[in-house]
Scaffold this active site. Structure first.
Site, PDB file in Angstrom:
ATOM      1  N   HIS A 189       6.821  -3.949  36.818  1.00 17.92           N
ATOM      2  CA  HIS A 189       6.828  -3.513  35.415  1.00 17.92           C
ATOM      3  C   HIS A 189       6.185  -4.544  34.483  1.00 17.92           C
ATOM      4  CE1 HIS A 189      10.382  -0.514  36.203  1.00 17.92           C
ATOM      5  NE2 HIS A 189       9.238  -0.101  36.693  1.00 17.92           N
ATOM      6  N   CYS A 203     -12.622  -6.872  21.934  1.00 14.22           N
ATOM      7  CA  CYS A 203     -12.875  -5.531  21.396  1.00 14.22           C
ATOM      8  C   CYS A 203     -12.160  -5.286  20.061  1.00 14.22           C
ATOM      9  CB  CYS A 203     -12.472  -4.451  22.404  1.00 14.22           C
ATOM     10  SG  CYS A 203     -10.701  -4.128  22.470  1.00 14.22           S
ATOM     11  N   ASN A 209      25.164  -3.305  44.283  1.00 16.49           N
ATOM     12  CA  ASN A 209      25.268  -2.792  42.906  1.00 16.49           C
ATOM     13  C   ASN A 209      26.718  -2.401  42.652  1.00 16.49           C
ATOM     14  OD1 ASN A 209      23.379  -2.197  40.660  1.00 16.49           O
ATOM     15  ND2 ASN A 209      24.331  -0.189  40.741  1.00 16.49           N
ATOM     16  N   PRO A 210      27.265  -2.758  41.487  1.00 12.00           N
ATOM     17  CA  PRO A 210      28.672  -2.437  41.237  1.00 12.00           C
ATOM     18  C   PRO A 210      28.948  -0.933  41.234  1.00 12.00           C
ATOM     19  CG  PRO A 210      27.900  -4.091  39.686  1.00 12.00           C
ATOM     20  CD  PRO A 210      26.692  -3.592  40.430  1.00 12.00           C
ATOM     21  N   CYS A 229      -4.613  -6.951  25.769  1.00 12.07           N
ATOM     22  CA  CYS A 229      -5.207  -6.026  24.815  1.00 12.07           C
ATOM     23  C   CYS A 229      -4.658  -4.620  25.027  1.00 12.07           C
ATOM     24  CB  CYS A 229      -6.722  -6.025  24.983  1.00 12.07           C
ATOM     25  SG  CYS A 229      -7.542  -4.878  23.847  1.00 12.07           S
ATOM     26  N   GLY A 257      20.972  -4.839  42.060  1.00 10.31           N
ATOM     27  CA  GLY A 257      21.005  -4.824  40.609  1.00 10.31           C
ATOM     28  C   GLY A 257      20.126  -3.777  39.966  1.00 10.31           C
TER      29      GLY A 257
HETATM   30 ZN   LIG Z   1      -9.744  -5.652  23.948  1.00 13.02          ZN
END
Ligand SMILES: [Zn+2]
Length: 257
Positions: A106, A159, A224-225, A114, A198
């Protein structure tokens, strides 16, 4: 030993990084799930940058916890290893995971890129003090971003579009080069062990990767809980926070193989 580890917000939560879910995740009465979108950035880039600036600050003050450290130990022990984290913080890196053994699917909150072209700037460690004037630039090397601003947000030096945080927002595609690294690892052979820690596994690709990784009878350990959509596929369920459970799990794995 060939190992795949998938981590989510629960691993960083124990270092004091709030998750997006629940009331604790709110920032100034805003729902983060609505701020982390291209629409929010188009509507109010200043607000979105202020939120990311605060998150960057908070992450800088946080420290890796026992879960990050356990995963790093496993990364150094296993012959083949890949960590795929949904976390955009740098806590896995600071715990010592080599870059070639980790994918931040992610994105990376400490990258400024940009909003239109491929231009991007890594941030240096020192947080800049002039956030008030240039919130989007907090912590960046000025020369690598831009000398031009629009309402305090840095503009791309290539740009002239607005610069944005280098994370994947809701509704956006996953970065293809990182996806390719995950696919290559999965194509390279089934894993002896897959650990999913998690994460509530709300994204279909997390479930898909966990199942493909453990396809030939490999262990699938969920830490995981709470129950998740992945729970019914797991060969081992550990209903504890990652920082409690992972050091033991990793000890056992290293001793047994
Ligand atoms: Zn750019």
């Amino acid at each position: 030993m060939r190992v795949l580890v998938l981590t989510g917000a629960g691993v960083s939560a124990e270092s004091g990084i709030p998750t997006f879910r629940g009331k604790d995740g709110y920032w100034r009465n805003f729902d983060p799930a609505k701020l982390a979108t291209p629409e929010a950035f188009a509507r109010d880039p200043q607000l979105v940058w202020e939120w990311y600036h605060e998150r960057r600050q908070r992450i800088r003050k946080a420290r890796p916890n026992a879960a990050h450290e356990a995963i790093t130990r496993l990364a150094h022990h296993a012959e083949d290893f890949l960590l795929v984290t949904q976390n955009v913080d740098d806590l896995h890196t600071r715990a010592g995971i080599p870059a070639q053994r980790m994918v931040q699917i992610h994105g990376d909150i400490f990258v400024t890129r940009c909003s239109r072209c491929d231009w991007r700037a890594e941030l240096c460690d020192a947080e800049r003090s002039n956030f008030r004037d240039h919130p989007g630039l907090a912590g960046a090397r000025p020369s690598t971003v831009s000398n031009e601003y629009e309402d305090g947000i840095p503009k791309c030096s290539q740009c002239a579009a607005l610069m944005r945080p280098g994370v994947v927002w809701f509704g956006e595609q996953l970065p293809w080069n990182e996806l390719e690294r995950v696919e290559n690892f999965l194509d390279g052979g089934a894993c002896d062990v897959v650990i999913v820690a998690g994460t509530t596994a709300t994204f279909g690709y997390i479930i898909d990767w966990a199942l493909r990784g453990s396809r030939d009878g490999g262990e699938l350990i969920e830490v995981n809980p709470e129950e998740t959509p992945l729970s019914r596929f797991a060969t081992q369920l550990v209903r504890e926070p990652a920082a409690i459970a992972l050091p033991h799990i990793v000890d056992q794995l290293i001793r047994s193989r």
